[in-house]
Design an enzyme around this catalytic site. Structure first.
Site, short mmCIF file in Angstrom:
data_model
loop_
_atom_site.label_atom_id
_atom_site.label_comp_id
_atom_site.label_asym_id
_atom_site.label_seq_id
_atom_site.Cartn_x
_atom_site.Cartn_y
_atom_site.Cartn_z
N GLU A 100 23.28 5.40 12.01
CA GLU A 100 22.61 4.13 11.72
C GLU A 100 22.41 3.35 13.02
O GLU A 100 23.27 3.36 13.90
CB GLU A 100 23.50 3.31 10.77
CG GLU A 100 22.91 1.98 10.33
CD GLU A 100 23.87 1.19 9.43
OE1 GLU A 100 25.10 1.35 9.57
OE2 GLU A 100 23.38 0.41 8.60
N LYS A 129 17.39 1.23 3.75
CA LYS A 129 18.74 1.01 3.20
C LYS A 129 18.67 0.09 1.98
O LYS A 129 18.09 -1.01 2.05
CB LYS A 129 19.61 0.38 4.28
CG LYS A 129 21.08 0.22 3.93
CD LYS A 129 21.83 -0.39 5.11
CE LYS A 129 23.33 -0.43 4.90
NZ LYS A 129 24.02 -1.04 6.08
N CYS A 159 24.95 4.23 5.46
CA CYS A 159 26.21 3.50 5.63
C CYS A 159 26.76 2.89 4.33
O CYS A 159 27.32 3.61 3.50
CB CYS A 159 26.03 2.45 6.73
SG CYS A 159 27.62 1.98 7.48
#
Ligand SMILES: O=C(O)CCC(=O)C(=O)O
Length: 265
Positions: A40, A110, A151
């Site tokens: 990330e 995300k 993440c």
């Protein structure tokens, strides 16, 4: 299929970050990897005040990794970067995947944003500067479906179930900048749980070490098989971890322990 996860320490110097990423991808290609994954925010991890000007998917960041993928002739998952967002105050935190010819195969924004307040340990409000994505993405890598996530998404099992179910994913990817405080206790156990419950390979590429102003990332990038066994794990430095994935083993596990088929929905 041979895969590599790349572990690095991105900082404020974007050119240095990209050079480091290119070096690790080259090492992965030299090791025979078909697919290599970056963490990330490979473009920049530093103070919000110095964050790079967000770019579209086909901006400098995308073009850089398209070129690297084509030159190396491997699939490149380019971690995530600061993509131009829906308004002046918000970006998207976006992953890009390039095929061996350098063509964009997938982009994923995300979905779950890291808004957490753990007194004295973690104070993070990602949604102040990042807008959430709303679309799960699965991309075909040489015939093998790869489900995308980033993440904090790791804490939301329903996303991975959807990738494995609707998207028929056999590989799940988790580029991360996972905090050391939570990583110590949660990183490996969550990754292995996602592998076991979805009977998928999990490829997790993390940032490692300190980033200004006050972020320490856990590292421990790893590759996990559908039984939950860790096949490869990076030591605490800038490096790669490599493993061979056996898709027959995945099918055997799904046949012998058919927990996905045994569900009662
Ligand atoms: O879930 C965690 O503990 C860490 C997540 C994180 O650091 C992130 O999403 O940027």
């Amino acid at each position: 299929m041979r895969v590599a996860v790349c572990q690095l320490n991105a900082r404020e110097d974007r050119s240095a970050n990209l050079a480091m990423a290119r070096d690790l991808l080259t090492r992965a290609a030299d090791a025979g990897a078909d697919l290599a994954v970056l963490p990330e925010y490979t473009d920049y991890l530093g103070p919000a005040s110095g964050a790079p000007k967000p770019e579209p998917v086909d901006g400098e960041y995308g073009t850089f990794f398209a070129d690297v993928a084509r030159e190396l002739g491997i699939w490149v998952h380019a971690g995530s970067f600061h993509e131009t967002g829906p308004d002046a105050d918000h970006i998207y935190n976006t992953s890009l995947v390039f095929n061996r010819s350098g063509e964009l195969a997938a982009a994923y924004r995300k979905i779950h944003l890291y808004d957490v307040e753990i007194p004295g340990k973690v104070s993070f409000h990602e949604s102040r500067t990042v807008a959430p994505g709303d679309t799960p993405v699965v991309v075909d890598i040489d015939g093998v479906p790869l489900g995308l996530s980033i993440c904090y998404d790791l804490r939301f099992p329903e996303l991975y179930r959807r990738l494995a179910d609707d998207g028929a994913a056999k590989l799940l990817v988790v580029p991360a900048a996972f905090m050391a405080h939570t990583g110590r206790d949660h990183w490996e156990i969550l990754l292995r749980a996602r592998a076991i419950e979805n009977q998928c390979y999990v490829l997790a590429a993390g940032q490692i070490g300190n980033h200004e102003p006050a972020r320490t990332c856990f590292g421990r990038s790893m590759i996990i098989d559908p039984w939950g066994t860790v096949l490869a794990q990076a030591p605490d430095t800038t490096t790669i971890a490599v493993a061979d994935l056996d898709l027959d083993r995945l099918e055997t596990i799904r046949l012998e322990l058919p927990s996905l088929a045994n569900r009662r929905i």
